[in-house]
Design a protein around this motif. Structure first.
Motif, PDB file in Angstrom:
ATOM      1  N   SER A 258       0.827  -1.214   0.000  1.00  0.00           N
ATOM      2  CA  SER A 258       0.000   0.000   0.000  1.00  0.00           C
ATOM      3  C   SER A 258       0.858   1.260   0.000  1.00  0.00           C
ATOM      4  O   SER A 258       0.546   2.237  -0.692  1.00  0.00           O
ATOM      5  N   LEU A 259       1.937   1.239   0.754  1.00  0.00           N
ATOM      6  CA  LEU A 259       2.820   2.408   0.832  1.00  0.00           C
ATOM      7  C   LEU A 259       3.502   2.648  -0.508  1.00  0.00           C
ATOM      8  O   LEU A 259       3.609   3.793  -0.955  1.00  0.00           O
ATOM      9  N   ILE A 260       3.955   1.580  -1.146  1.00  0.00           N
ATOM     10  CA  ILE A 260       4.591   1.723  -2.461  1.00  0.00           C
ATOM     11  C   ILE A 260       3.588   2.250  -3.478  1.00  0.00           C
ATOM     12  O   ILE A 260       3.904   3.138  -4.280  1.00  0.00           O
ATOM     13  N   ALA A 261       2.372   1.715  -3.446  1.00  0.00           N
ATOM     14  CA  ALA A 261       1.341   2.144  -4.396  1.00  0.00           C
ATOM     15  C   ALA A 261       1.031   3.629  -4.245  1.00  0.00           C
ATOM     16  O   ALA A 261       0.895   4.347  -5.247  1.00  0.00           O
ATOM     17  N   SER A 262       0.960   4.103  -3.001  1.00  0.00           N
ATOM     18  CA  SER A 262       0.582   5.504  -2.774  1.00  0.00           C
ATOM     19  C   SER A 262       1.722   6.474  -3.053  1.00  0.00           C
ATOM     20  O   SER A 262       1.488   7.577  -3.554  1.00  0.00           O
ATOM     21  N   THR A 263       2.948   6.084  -2.770  1.00  0.00           N
ATOM     22  CA  THR A 263       4.074   7.001  -2.954  1.00  0.00           C
ATOM     23  C   THR A 263       4.667   6.948  -4.367  1.00  0.00           C
ATOM     24  O   THR A 263       5.235   7.931  -4.836  1.00  0.00           O
ATOM     25  N   CYS A 264       4.524   5.806  -5.035  1.00  0.00           N
ATOM     26  CA  CYS A 264       5.067   5.657  -6.397  1.00  0.00           C
ATOM     27  C   CYS A 264       3.989   5.747  -7.464  1.00  0.00           C
ATOM     28  O   CYS A 264       4.288   5.690  -8.659  1.00  0.00           O
ATOM     29  N   HIS A 265       2.739   5.850  -7.027  1.00  0.00           N
ATOM     30  CA  HIS A 265       1.616   6.040  -7.950  1.00  0.00           C
ATOM     31  C   HIS A 265       1.468   4.882  -8.936  1.00  0.00           C
ATOM     32  O   HIS A 265       1.365   5.088 -10.148  1.00  0.00           O
ATOM     33  N   VAL A 266       1.500   3.659  -8.409  1.00  0.00           N
ATOM     34  CA  VAL A 266       1.292   2.472  -9.229  1.00  0.00           C
ATOM     35  C   VAL A 266       0.222   1.604  -8.581  1.00  0.00           C
ATOM     36  O   VAL A 266      -0.125   1.786  -7.412  1.00  0.00           O
ATOM     37  N   ARG A 267      -0.284   0.643  -9.335  1.00  0.00           N
ATOM     38  CA  ARG A 267      -1.278  -0.276  -8.799  1.00  0.00           C
ATOM     39  C   ARG A 267      -0.623  -1.184  -7.756  1.00  0.00           C
ATOM     40  O   ARG A 267       0.522  -1.635  -7.949  1.00  0.00           O
ATOM     41  N   PRO A 268      -1.317  -1.500  -6.659  1.00  0.00           N
ATOM     42  CA  PRO A 268      -0.725  -2.333  -5.602  1.00  0.00           C
ATOM     43  C   PRO A 268      -0.218  -3.681  -6.100  1.00  0.00           C
ATOM     44  O   PRO A 268       0.814  -4.170  -5.628  1.00  0.00           O
ATOM     45  N   GLU A 269      -0.911  -4.280  -7.052  1.00  0.00           N
ATOM     46  CA  GLU A 269      -0.509  -5.601  -7.526  1.00  0.00           C
ATOM     47  C   GLU A 269       0.823  -5.583  -8.274  1.00  0.00           C
ATOM     48  O   GLU A 269       1.456  -6.634  -8.458  1.00  0.00           O
ATOM     49  N   ILE A 270       1.250  -4.407  -8.705  1.00  0.00           N
ATOM     50  CA  ILE A 270       2.542  -4.288  -9.378  1.00  0.00           C
ATOM     51  C   ILE A 270       3.666  -4.729  -8.450  1.00  0.00           C
ATOM     52  O   ILE A 270       4.655  -5.339  -8.871  1.00  0.00           O
ATOM     53  N   VAL A 271       3.505  -4.445  -7.170  1.00  0.00           N
ATOM     54  CA  VAL A 271       4.553  -4.714  -6.184  1.00  0.00           C
ATOM     55  C   VAL A 271       4.940  -6.185  -6.164  1.00  0.00           C
ATOM     56  O   VAL A 271       6.116  -6.531  -6.040  1.00  0.00           O
ATOM     57  N   ASP A 272       3.982  -7.067  -6.312  1.00  0.00           N
ATOM     58  CA  ASP A 272       4.255  -8.498  -6.235  1.00  0.00           C
ATOM     59  C   ASP A 272       5.127  -8.999  -7.378  1.00  0.00           C
ATOM     60  O   ASP A 272       5.676 -10.105  -7.305  1.00  0.00           O
ATOM     61  N   SER A 273       5.242  -8.211  -8.446  1.00  0.00           N
ATOM     62  CA  SER A 273       6.015  -8.645  -9.614  1.00  0.00           C
ATOM     63  C   SER A 273       7.398  -8.007  -9.704  1.00  0.00           C
ATOM     64  O   SER A 273       8.167  -8.346 -10.596  1.00  0.00           O
ATOM     65  N   ILE A 274       7.701  -7.090  -8.801  1.00  0.00           N
ATOM     66  CA  ILE A 274       9.016  -6.431  -8.839  1.00  0.00           C
ATOM     67  C   ILE A 274      10.127  -7.442  -8.622  1.00  0.00           C
ATOM     68  O   ILE A 274      10.126  -8.184  -7.644  1.00  0.00           O
ATOM     69  N   GLY A 275      11.046  -7.493  -9.571  1.00  0.00           N
ATOM     70  CA  GLY A 275      12.191  -8.397  -9.446  1.00  0.00           C
ATOM     71  C   GLY A 275      11.903  -9.855  -9.744  1.00  0.00           C
ATOM     72  O   GLY A 275      12.777 -10.700  -9.619  1.00  0.00           O
ATOM     73  N   LYS A 276      10.674 -10.151 -10.185  1.00  0.00           N
ATOM     74  CA  LYS A 276      10.298 -11.553 -10.411  1.00  0.00           C
ATOM     75  C   LYS A 276       9.988 -11.873 -11.870  1.00  0.00           C
ATOM     76  O   LYS A 276       9.715 -13.007 -12.208  1.00  0.00           O
ATOM     77  N   LEU A 277      10.022 -10.848 -12.720  1.00  0.00           N
ATOM     78  CA  LEU A 277       9.660 -11.071 -14.120  1.00  0.00           C
ATOM     79  C   LEU A 277      10.850 -11.586 -14.906  1.00  0.00           C
ATOM     80  O   LEU A 277      11.981 -11.165 -14.715  1.00  0.00           O
ATOM     81  N   LYS A 278      10.569 -12.477 -15.818  1.00  0.00           N
ATOM     82  CA  LYS A 278      11.596 -12.995 -16.724  1.00  0.00           C
ATOM     83  C   LYS A 278      11.107 -12.764 -18.148  1.00  0.00           C
ATOM     84  O   LYS A 278       9.977 -13.064 -18.486  1.00  0.00           O
TER      85      LYS A 278
END
Length: 279
Positions: A258-278
């Motif tokens: 929630s904190l990342i979504a509000s301060t970086c202005h992105v959807r909350p679900e984006i956070v779960d994919s950071i560093g995990k995409l191939k």
């Protein structure tokens, strides 16, 4: 079509410049630096998360320091703020720190950050190799890590610098929008904006995490560090920043969705994919 794209870029830059002028007018009212509040310039990027977390949890107050985080959309606007003494310190990269030091704004590094950059290409351009950047437009910021990384990519591909059009787009969100709207061929994006782009299907050609380049830093004005009372506050500030960074590393980004979504202005679900995409 290339000429049309350049025209659109120019118009967007003008619009962005006008918007930032309004922000600068607002920042003039923030005040000088001769008080007890540490004013820190930040951007909507993941490396600033420890600062927001520490402020949210009251950890700065616990160390008897008052901190005000002042958001900017572009590194160059942060530079203006620190040059004009609107802020004491800021998050930035090693290249911009060196640029400031060489242009009459002495600053000192007090900590490293997790700032990373990815060279992401427009999926419509179908670029899969660095050599394909020839005659393409790459969005970046002059005299910054992205400028240096763009040159690294050009050199690695064996291209001539004048054949790769480095377009200065300072606002991170404007830059991302240009990728999403097919205006730019490629660009350097930090997290979490890079993950947002990758989720939309835009491939990555280069990453500082893969190359092991650690370019993020937290800096303060040298005259601030020279003041005994302010130096003490900065030391406590850095202590809290490192504690917050350790907490994030131990608990994982998902705990701060929630904190990342509000301060970086992105959807909350984006956070779960950071560093995990191939790719």
């Amino acid at each position: 079509m290339k000429h049309i794209s350049y025209l659109i870029v120019l118009l967007l830059l003008c619009a962005c410049s006008k918007e930032q002028t309004k922000e600068e007018v607002q920042q003039v009212t923030v005040g000088g630096l001769d008080d007890d509040v540490l004013r820190i310039a930040v951007t909507p990027t993941l490396d600033c998360l420890p600062l927001y977390l520490a402020q949210q949890e009251g950890w700065f107050t616990r160390e008897d320091i008052s901190v005000q985080l002042i958001p900017y959309q572009a590194q160059m606007d942060q530079d203006t703020a620190i040059e004009r003494r609107r802020v004491h310190g800021m998050t930035t990269d090693t290249e911009r720190m060196a640029w400031l030091q060489q242009h009459d704004t002495p600053v000192e590094q007090v900590a490293t950050t997790t700032l990373s950059w990815q060279l992401i290409t427009n999926k419509a351009a179908r670029l899969t190799l660095l050599t394909q950047l020839d005659d393409k437009m790459v969005a970046m910021t002059r005299h910054s890590a992205t400028d240096m990384l763009a040159q690294q990519a050009i050199d690695q591909a064996g291209l001539q610098s004048e054949h790769v059009f480095r377009i200065q787009i300072n606002d991170i969100n404007v830059r991302l929008s240009m990728l999403q709207n097919g205006i730019m061929d490629a660009m350097f994006l930090p997290e979490p904006q890079a993950t947002l782009a990758r989720l939309d299907g835009h491939p990555v050609l280069m990453s500082t995490e893969e190359t092991g380049q650690h370019l993020g830093v937290l800096v303060f004005r040298s005259d601030v560090m020279a003041d005994t009372a302010m130096h003490s506050r900065v030391e406590r500030f850095v202590k809290v920043y490192q504690q917050a960074s350790d907490s994030i590393a131990a608990r994982g980004l998902a705990n701060y969705r929630s904190l990342i979504a509000s301060t970086c202005h992105v959807r909350p679900e984006i956070v779960d994919s950071i560093g995990k995409l191939k790719d």
